[in-house]
Enzyme design. Structure first.
Site, PDB file in Angstrom:
ATOM      1  N   ASP A 167      -8.282   4.822  -1.877  1.00 59.73           N
ATOM      2  CA  ASP A 167      -7.768   3.566  -1.338  1.00 59.73           C
ATOM      3  C   ASP A 167      -7.059   2.771  -2.435  1.00 59.73           C
ATOM      4  OD1 ASP A 167      -7.386   1.072  -0.073  1.00 59.73           O
ATOM      5  OD2 ASP A 167      -9.166   1.373   1.157  1.00 59.73           O
ATOM      6  N   HIS A 204      -2.838   0.676   7.207  1.00 65.68           N
ATOM      7  CA  HIS A 204      -2.965   0.892   5.767  1.00 65.68           C
ATOM      8  C   HIS A 204      -2.447   2.283   5.416  1.00 65.68           C
ATOM      9  CE1 HIS A 204      -4.374   0.024   1.784  1.00 65.68           C
ATOM     10  NE2 HIS A 204      -5.250   1.004   1.770  1.00 65.68           N
ATOM     11  N   CYS A 253       0.828  -1.208   0.000  1.00 66.77           N
ATOM     12  CA  CYS A 253       0.000   0.000   0.000  1.00 66.77           C
ATOM     13  C   CYS A 253       0.864   1.260   0.000  1.00 66.77           C
ATOM     14  CB  CYS A 253      -0.972  -0.003   1.174  1.00 66.77           C
ATOM     15  SG  CYS A 253      -0.217  -0.204   2.805  1.00 66.77           S
TER      16      CYS A 253
END
Length: 241
Positions: free
Chosen positions: A198, A180, A68
């Site tokens: 995202d 995250h 991520c």
């Protein structure tokens, strides 16, 4: 020439088409999907969205479940126009990818093996970004405040060439489940919500989250970072002297 509001609407529709067939997890209460009617209205009315179009043009999905931070940095570096390395399959064109961002220099900040195993911390994220010709400021939520975060993030998102990456705990937002990293793309003052693009697009779509909920999700300890809280990174293109 396309009016700004129409341009926003068209791009939202383009992103919506991509999410329509994705088997993402259901969103918990409190989050507003970007591709919903309410989400589109928030983007059209957002007072700070200069980062949205450059990031949307460079939107990528993280290539592994631990990438991520890498995917987020690739989006920002390409959106900021940082000089990129060559890519053999794209020659003569240059671009940052999740395959060429990491090298011997970044290994000195955080080894690739570590990222593959567990991802990266907020400080490692800032350290890798600082290797590029960018002004980088790392902010831990535990050393900050909601008001300071809201102001700094809003101001960055309102200016061309400025970006914000957030490191937060998913389960604090009702999502699944651990830490995250993703970019912010816009802020709507009336709803007091930020748009998270995202990078785990196989899992969740971009969402609008209240500033207070996002700050609370950042104000969580990260044991991989010595127990320091998560937080955010302010990024700007360096101006020529």
């Amino acid at each position: 020439m396309i009016a700004p509001s129409l341009r926003v609407a068209l791009l939202v529709l383009g992103l919506s088409a991509g999410f329509a067939s994705a088997e993402t997890l259901p969103l918990p209460a409190g989050l507003v999907g970007a591709a919903t009617t309410d989400g589109e209205a928030l983007l059209i009315g957002a007072e700070a969205r200069a980062a949205y179009f450059p990031l949307a043009d460079q939107f990528v999905t993280q290539k592994t479940q631990s990438f991520c931070g890498v995917a987020s940095m690739v989006m920002v570096l390409n959106a900021a126009g940082v000089p990129a390395p060559t890519v053999p399959e794209y020659e003569p064109y240059r671009t940052f990818t999740q395959d060429n961002l990491l090298d011997a220099r970044t290994d000195a900040v955080v080894p690739r093996e570590t990222i593959l195993r567990q991802g990266m911390t907020l400080d490692q994220l800032g350290g890798v970004l600082a290797l590029q010709p960018l002004d980088v400021t790392v902010k831990h939520a535990g050393d900050d405040s909601l008001d300071a975060f809201r102001t700094a993030a809003r101001d960055h998102l309102a200016q061309p060439g400025q970006f914000v990456l957030v490191n937060y705990l998913r389960k604090a937002l009702g999502q699944q489940t651990g830490g995250h990293i993703s970019p912010l793309a816009a802020y709507d003052a009336e709803a007091d919500r930020f748009l998270i693009l995202d990078v785990a697009r196989y899992k969740y779509p971009p969402v609008w989250v209240t500033a207070s909920d996002l700050f609370a999700a950042m104000n969580t300890p990260d044991r991989d970072n010595g127990g320091r809280t998560r937080g955010y990174v302010l990024i700007s293109r360096k101006t020529a002297n």
